[in-house]
Design a protein around this motif. Structure first.
Motif, PDB file in Angstrom:
ATOM      1  N   GLU A   1      -5.619  -9.303  18.000  1.00  0.00           N
ATOM      2  CA  GLU A   1      -5.028  -9.182  16.855  1.00  0.00           C
ATOM      3  C   GLU A   1      -4.587  -7.581  16.471  1.00  0.00           C
ATOM      4  O   GLU A   1      -4.949  -6.883  17.216  1.00  0.00           O
ATOM      5  N   LEU A   2      -3.682  -7.372  15.438  1.00  0.00           N
ATOM      6  CA  LEU A   2      -3.117  -6.257  15.214  1.00  0.00           C
ATOM      7  C   LEU A   2      -4.177  -5.342  14.635  1.00  0.00           C
ATOM      8  O   LEU A   2      -5.082  -6.154  13.911  1.00  0.00           O
ATOM      9  N   GLU A   3      -4.329  -4.148  14.592  1.00  0.00           N
ATOM     10  CA  GLU A   3      -5.082  -3.409  13.956  1.00  0.00           C
ATOM     11  C   GLU A   3      -4.490  -3.114  12.685  1.00  0.00           C
ATOM     12  O   GLU A   3      -3.610  -2.523  12.359  1.00  0.00           O
ATOM     13  N   LEU A   4      -5.245  -3.811  11.798  1.00  0.00           N
ATOM     14  CA  LEU A   4      -4.669  -3.772  10.455  1.00  0.00           C
ATOM     15  C   LEU A   4      -4.325  -2.516   9.871  1.00  0.00           C
ATOM     16  O   LEU A   4      -3.188  -2.556   9.106  1.00  0.00           O
ATOM     17  N   GLU A   5      -4.930  -1.516   9.950  1.00  0.00           N
ATOM     18  CA  GLU A   5      -4.774  -0.269   9.329  1.00  0.00           C
ATOM     19  C   GLU A   5      -3.223   0.179   9.778  1.00  0.00           C
ATOM     20  O   GLU A   5      -2.306   0.616   9.089  1.00  0.00           O
TER      21      GLU A   5
ATOM     22  N   ALA B   1      -1.188  -1.592  11.427  1.00  0.00           N
ATOM     23  CA  ALA B   1       0.118  -2.469  10.960  1.00  0.00           C
ATOM     24  C   ALA B   1       0.607  -2.374   9.611  1.00  0.00           C
ATOM     25  O   ALA B   1       1.913  -2.320   9.336  1.00  0.00           O
ATOM     26  N   GLN B   2      -0.279  -1.846   8.648  1.00  0.00           N
ATOM     27  CA  GLN B   2       0.363  -1.768   7.288  1.00  0.00           C
ATOM     28  C   GLN B   2       1.156  -0.508   7.263  1.00  0.00           C
ATOM     29  O   GLN B   2       1.890  -0.300   6.451  1.00  0.00           O
ATOM     30  N   GLU B   3       0.649   0.512   7.912  1.00  0.00           N
ATOM     31  CA  GLU B   3       1.469   1.824   8.167  1.00  0.00           C
ATOM     32  C   GLU B   3       2.565   1.615   8.945  1.00  0.00           C
ATOM     33  O   GLU B   3       3.865   2.091   8.298  1.00  0.00           O
ATOM     34  N   THR B   4       2.748   0.763   9.844  1.00  0.00           N
ATOM     35  CA  THR B   4       3.756   0.655  10.583  1.00  0.00           C
ATOM     36  C   THR B   4       4.939  -0.176  10.053  1.00  0.00           C
ATOM     37  O   THR B   4       6.102   0.062   9.931  1.00  0.00           O
ATOM     38  N   ILE B   5       4.829  -1.181   9.196  1.00  0.00           N
ATOM     39  CA  ILE B   5       5.481  -1.984   8.206  1.00  0.00           C
ATOM     40  C   ILE B   5       6.195  -1.157   7.574  1.00  0.00           C
ATOM     41  O   ILE B   5       7.403  -1.403   7.086  1.00  0.00           O
TER      42      ILE B   5
ATOM     43  N   GLN C   1       7.086  -0.096  -1.036  1.00  0.00           N
ATOM     44  CA  GLN C   1       6.009   0.191  -0.004  1.00  0.00           C
ATOM     45  C   GLN C   1       4.712  -0.086  -0.417  1.00  0.00           C
ATOM     46  O   GLN C   1       3.856   0.384   0.049  1.00  0.00           O
ATOM     47  N   GLU C   2       4.530  -1.471  -1.081  1.00  0.00           N
ATOM     48  CA  GLU C   2       3.466  -2.150  -1.456  1.00  0.00           C
ATOM     49  C   GLU C   2       2.967  -3.178  -0.283  1.00  0.00           C
ATOM     50  O   GLU C   2       4.031  -3.846  -0.172  1.00  0.00           O
ATOM     51  N   ILE C   3       1.870  -3.130   0.195  1.00  0.00           N
ATOM     52  CA  ILE C   3       1.475  -4.044   0.980  1.00  0.00           C
ATOM     53  C   ILE C   3       0.754  -5.208   0.597  1.00  0.00           C
ATOM     54  O   ILE C   3      -0.214  -4.976  -0.362  1.00  0.00           O
ATOM     55  N   ILE C   4       1.017  -6.468   0.828  1.00  0.00           N
ATOM     56  CA  ILE C   4       0.538  -7.600   0.518  1.00  0.00           C
ATOM     57  C   ILE C   4       0.339  -8.501   1.779  1.00  0.00           C
ATOM     58  O   ILE C   4       1.138  -8.697   2.625  1.00  0.00           O
ATOM     59  N   ILE C   5      -0.971  -9.092   1.766  1.00  0.00           N
ATOM     60  CA  ILE C   5      -1.328  -9.998   2.894  1.00  0.00           C
ATOM     61  C   ILE C   5      -1.789 -11.377   2.272  1.00  0.00           C
ATOM     62  O   ILE C   5      -2.618 -11.576   1.426  1.00  0.00           O
ATOM     63  N   THR C   6      -1.058 -12.232   2.990  1.00  0.00           N
ATOM     64  CA  THR C   6      -1.241 -13.715   2.463  1.00  0.00           C
ATOM     65  C   THR C   6      -1.565 -14.335   3.573  1.00  0.00           C
ATOM     66  O   THR C   6      -1.100 -14.454   4.778  1.00  0.00           O
TER      67      THR C   6
END
Length: 430
Positions: free
Chosen positions: A385-389, A391-395, A425-430
């Motif tokens: 899996e992607l490291e979520l923290e 991944a969120q900064e990279t996106i 620059q808001e992160i949303i995970i669905t």
């Protein structure tokens, strides 16, 4: 104070070059530069290049290495060698005479590998290396000095490009498209030519000014230059270590130098605790293959393979056991041994190592389509899996270069998920 003169060093270099020719190694013309430890810290921070564009990350790397060195928390590399033609290498002035001899022999091993391995021959232009990096540095400094752009805007783009510098093609730069193909591509949101090269896609299709696009393309070109080094770390260091060992054994060193040679060599190739030493694994495999397959075959292997194929083809049970290799996993935040090199487990040990070397440890993210202005990316999920923290900064950096919303399709906890970044620059995970 050093225990040698430059004339002595030149004489030993001539002896080494003679052995290089006797062994049949094929290298570029070799140039050496003697430098201080402060210079070596600078070269290490700037990835060895005598000319490189300015960016805060290089200064940070320099200060970090300087602090670690001053407090004896880390050493400095004995040498640094550049894939260029002529091949340029730096030797630290404080090295002993024996250490200079050993590292010069080591450099010739790298030089031969750079010139003959297929990844370097296909994806780099050694004769243009120094000119390329200097041209890039000149262009970046020109943008920094431009009153309409300035350092903050340049840094804003370089930060994003650096964050994505390994999201490039893993099979090289590829062939340029024909005029007809380029015309056809105008109708494609994601041309097949750059479907597996996110940074190239952003440099070509992102909503960027010309100077911004140029900065992204500069980082992309330099990333492609370094990919072969990442993909062949074990082979390259193992090859150089194997040849410095063979060369020094035949140099008729005085007894005092010979004893230091054995000590230094063993320090270079010793196994490390809690991490893999590429010098150790590469040296042991090339030593074994030379004995079992012969000199002609290992010459072909150094030309044909990268670390992943090298490990899969030639790491057998005997060598897994000799090097005390094992596979591991994590359970409840603990690292546990999952397989050892017995009859049942050695292939799992080999496969885990092969999957982790080179670019194998870096997630592959590819552009797939554009949906109502949003860039849709796909994570090539292979069980990790992607490291979520991260991944969120990279996106966010992808969105900065794209100029709009971005979504990454991936898997988290065994379920299909989408990580999205909107224009704010808001992160949303669905």
């Amino acid at each position: 104070m050093t225990d040698y003169t430059l004339a002595e060093l030149a004489a030993w270099n001539e002896k080494i070059e003679s052995k290089v020719r006797e062994f049949g190694l094929d290298s570029y013309e070799q140039h050496f530069e003697i430098c201080s430890y402060e210079d070596m810290l600078c070269y290490e921070a700037y990835v060895g290049m005598p000319s490189h564009y300015p960016h805060w990350s290089f200064g940070k790397a320099y200060e970090r290495q300087k602090t670690f060195y001053q407090y004896n928390l880390s050493g400095l590399p004995y040498e640094m060698v550049i894939n260029s033609d002529p091949c340029l290498a730096y030797l630290m002035r404080d090295n002993t005479l024996l250490l200079q001899i050993l590292t010069m022999a080591h450099v010739y091993g790298h030089n031969d590998f750079f010139k003959n391995n297929r990844l370097f021959k296909r994806d780099t232009r050694a004769e243009l290396t120094l000119e390329m990096f200097k041209a890039h540095a000149d262009r970046v400094r020109a943008y920094v000095d431009d009153p309409s752009i300035g350092p903050e805007k340049v840094e804003h783009i370089l930060d994003a490009a650096h964050a994505l510098k390994f999201q490039v093609s893993r099979t090289g730069a590829g062939e340029p498209c024909s005029r007809r193909t380029l015309e056809q591509e105008k109708a494609e949101a994601v041309p097949g030519r750059i479907r597996h090269d996110l940074l190239a896609f952003l440099g070509e299709k992102g909503r960027l000014d010309d100077w911004e696009r140029d900065l992204v393309n500069i980082v992309h070109a330099e990333s492609l230059y370094f990919i072969p080094q990442i993909e062949t770390k074990i082979m390259n260091e193992g090859w150089a270590s194997y040849w410095h060992y063979q060369i020094l054994k035949q140099l008729e060193l005085p007894q005092g130098l010979y004893l230091e040679f054995l000590q230094r060599h063993n320090l270079v190739i010793r196994p490390h605790q809690q991490q893999l030493n590429p010098y150790f694994v590469g040296f042991k495999l090339f030593e074994y293959l030379d004995k079992t397959l012969g000199r002609e075959r290992i010459m072909a292997i150094r030309a044909e393979d990268r670390d992943q194929s090298f490990i899969r083809r030639y790491l057998n049970q005997e060598m897994c056991r000799e090097m005390n290799l094992f596979a591991y996993d994590t359970e409840d935040d603990y690292i546990v041994v999952s397989e050892v090199a017995d009859d049942a487990g050695w292939k799992a040990v080999r496969d885990q190592l092969a999957n982790s070397v080179g670019m194998g440890g870096i997630p592959a993210i590819s552009p797939q389509e554009v949906d109502k202005g949003d860039l849709i990316l796909e994570h090539d999920f292979e069980g990790r899996e992607l490291e979520l923290e991260y991944a969120q900064e990279t996106i966010k950096y992808v969105a900065r270069l794209w100029g709009g919303g971005v979504k990454i399709r991936t898997k988290l906890d065994g379920k299909d998920k989408v990580i999205a970044c909107n224009q704010y620059q808001e992160i949303i995970i669905t």
